[in-house]
Design a protein around this motif. Structure first.
Motif, PDB file in Angstrom:
ATOM      1  N   LEU A   1       0.807  -1.217   0.000  1.00 30.46           N
ATOM      2  CA  LEU A   1       0.000   0.000   0.000  1.00 30.46           C
ATOM      3  C   LEU A   1       0.845   1.275   0.000  1.00 30.46           C
ATOM      4  O   LEU A   1       0.471   2.273  -0.630  1.00 30.46           O
ATOM      5  N   THR A   2       1.988   1.246   0.693  1.00 34.25           N
ATOM      6  CA  THR A   2       2.769   2.478   0.871  1.00 34.25           C
ATOM      7  C   THR A   2       4.170   2.402   0.288  1.00 34.25           C
ATOM      8  O   THR A   2       4.838   3.431   0.136  1.00 34.25           O
ATOM      9  N   GLY A   3       4.650   1.196   0.009  1.00 32.83           N
ATOM     10  CA  GLY A   3       6.017   1.049  -0.481  1.00 32.83           C
ATOM     11  C   GLY A   3       7.050   1.014   0.613  1.00 32.83           C
ATOM     12  O   GLY A   3       8.249   0.907   0.349  1.00 32.83           O
ATOM     13  N   GLU A   4       6.649   1.118   1.863  1.00 33.76           N
ATOM     14  CA  GLU A   4       7.564   1.091   3.000  1.00 33.76           C
ATOM     15  C   GLU A   4       7.099   0.051   4.011  1.00 33.76           C
ATOM     16  O   GLU A   4       5.949  -0.387   3.989  1.00 33.76           O
ATOM     17  N   SER A   5       8.021  -0.318   4.902  1.00 31.21           N
ATOM     18  CA  SER A   5       7.689  -1.256   5.979  1.00 31.21           C
ATOM     19  C   SER A   5       7.767  -0.541   7.323  1.00 31.21           C
ATOM     20  O   SER A   5       8.378   0.515   7.441  1.00 31.21           O
ATOM     21  N   VAL A   6       7.148  -1.143   8.324  1.00 28.83           N
ATOM     22  CA  VAL A   6       7.128  -0.573   9.672  1.00 28.83           C
ATOM     23  C   VAL A   6       7.793  -1.554  10.627  1.00 28.83           C
ATOM     24  O   VAL A   6       7.426  -2.732  10.658  1.00 28.83           O
ATOM     25  N   ASN A   7       8.760  -1.071  11.386  1.00 24.12           N
ATOM     26  CA  ASN A   7       9.405  -1.896  12.402  1.00 24.12           C
ATOM     27  C   ASN A   7       8.616  -1.762  13.699  1.00 24.12           C
ATOM     28  O   ASN A   7       8.818  -0.833  14.476  1.00 24.12           O
ATOM     29  N   PHE A   8       7.697  -2.690  13.912  1.00 19.81           N
ATOM     30  CA  PHE A   8       6.802  -2.604  15.065  1.00 19.81           C
ATOM     31  C   PHE A   8       7.542  -2.809  16.390  1.00 19.81           C
ATOM     32  O   PHE A   8       7.016  -2.450  17.442  1.00 19.81           O
ATOM     33  N   PHE A   9       8.729  -3.387  16.350  1.00 25.48           N
ATOM     34  CA  PHE A   9       9.475  -3.630  17.583  1.00 25.48           C
ATOM     35  C   PHE A   9      10.672  -2.690  17.711  1.00 25.48           C
ATOM     36  O   PHE A   9      11.668  -3.012  18.353  1.00 25.48           O
ATOM     37  N   SER A  10      10.558  -1.498  17.093  1.00 29.43           N
ATOM     38  CA  SER A  10      11.572  -0.466  17.277  1.00 29.43           C
ATOM     39  C   SER A  10      11.381   0.187  18.639  1.00 29.43           C
ATOM     40  O   SER A  10      10.407  -0.090  19.355  1.00 29.43           O
ATOM     41  N   SER A  11      12.282   1.092  18.992  1.00 24.45           N
ATOM     42  CA  SER A  11      12.248   1.717  20.318  1.00 24.45           C
ATOM     43  C   SER A  11      10.929   2.415  20.591  1.00 24.45           C
ATOM     44  O   SER A  11      10.359   2.322  21.681  1.00 24.45           O
ATOM     45  N   ALA A  12      10.413   3.143  19.595  1.00 22.01           N
ATOM     46  CA  ALA A  12       9.205   3.946  19.811  1.00 22.01           C
ATOM     47  C   ALA A  12       7.937   3.107  19.829  1.00 22.01           C
ATOM     48  O   ALA A  12       6.984   3.420  20.558  1.00 22.01           O
ATOM     49  N   LEU A  13       7.894   2.033  19.036  1.00 28.22           N
ATOM     50  CA  LEU A  13       6.661   1.262  18.874  1.00 28.22           C
ATOM     51  C   LEU A  13       6.638  -0.038  19.663  1.00 28.22           C
ATOM     52  O   LEU A  13       5.598  -0.700  19.718  1.00 28.22           O
TER      53      LEU A  13
END
Length: 299
Positions: free
Chosen positions: A148-160
């Protein structure tokens, strides 16, 4: 005075105290062996320096002084509070919504079983499942997000990481919490709603003026249980992030485990466990009294 006959003796009620004690004895042994004795032992160890290999050495309140000056400990407290706030807020809201929907739309036993299904799965299995789903490179969720966006999300990063872990546990526990609230809704007499309709109250007004006040005892029970459980979060963190990245998800329970079983500082770990026990006991007592959980508005 005539002696009682055999028939009268047979009619005399039996003393069930021995039978009652026999039934209670196994549970009593388990209570002492697995709860009371470890509690006493843990409190004692909190005043000692103990590494499992040498006898415990009494050090007074040194462990508690160290705890008050430990920046990692206070970071663990902060991270744990963040988790508790997210988990309690979202879980209670979603569970209340599910319970009301079940009350209004369907009371099917099958639907209750479906709602309860995630709670029946082991915490470790749930954590592993969501770790795979949310994986940054191979996870199904990121495949959809990339499409959908062309990018991935690191759900287990510091902020998330903490919000992600909190929402994973919300998914697992919200069905059980919803059923507890649903049981409370079932106990509210229909006559109070009929009286509200006669007085011209809307559904929204009856929810806030009738349902919520009458649910106070069960909501207090739910909050006490979920708060205690949230402060003790461990397995989801252990499976997904192991306290990282850096100390972003090093919750208090994981820090206690790390000190005890990785660094063998059982005295210091016991001191933190006792501190957590005192905090949870205080929160429970204050919450119970402030919400008047032992009273009901049905009288």
């Amino acid at each position: 005075m005539p002696l009682p006959t055999r028939a009268a003796l047979r009619r005399r009620p039996k003393d069930d105290r021995v039978l009652g004690l026999a039934f209670i004895l196994p549970a009593g042994i388990g209570l002492v062996a697995f709860y009371i004795w470890p509690l006493i032992r843990g409190v004692w160890l909190s005043f000692t320096e103990y590494n499992l290999l040498t006898p415990a050495t009494f050090t007074g309140v040194d462990n508690y002084k160290r705890m008050l000056n430990d920046s990692v400990f206070w970071n663990a407290v902060k991270v744990t509070l963040e988790y508790v706030i997210i988990n309690i807020g979202v879980q209670t809201t979603v569970a209340l919504l599910i319970a009301v929907l079940m009350q209004r739309l369907t009371r099917s036993t099958f639907m209750r079983a479906i709602v309860l299904t995630p709670y029946l799965v082991s915490n470790v299995v749930v954590a592993m499942l969501w770790l795979w789903i949310l994986d940054n490179t191979l996870g199904i969720s990121n495949e959809i997000i990339r499409a959908l966006t062309g990018e991935s999300v690191n759900f287990f990063s510091s902020a998330l990481a903490i919000p992600t872990i909190a929402l994973i546990n919300v998914w697992r526990h919200m069905g059980y919490t919803a059923l507890l609230i649903f049981a409370g809704l079932q106990a509210i007499p229909s006559t109070v709603y009929e009286a509200g309709k006669v007085d011209g109250a809307s559904q929204w007004t009856m929810f806030w003026r009738i349902t919520m006040p009458l649910l106070r005892p069960i909501l207090t029970l739910v909050l006490i249980m979920t708060i205690i459980g949230s402060f003790q979060v461990f397995d989801t963190v252990s499976v997904t992030t192991q306290g990282g990245p850096v100390n972003a998800t090093r919750v208090l329970q994981y820090y206690i485990y790390d000190m005890a079983f990785s660094r063998f500082q059982f005295g210091y770990a016991s001191a933190m466990a006792v501190g957590l026990l005192i905090v949870l006991a205080t929160i429970t007592v204050v919450q119970y009294r402030m919400t008047r959980a032992g009273e009901t508005d049905l009288d």
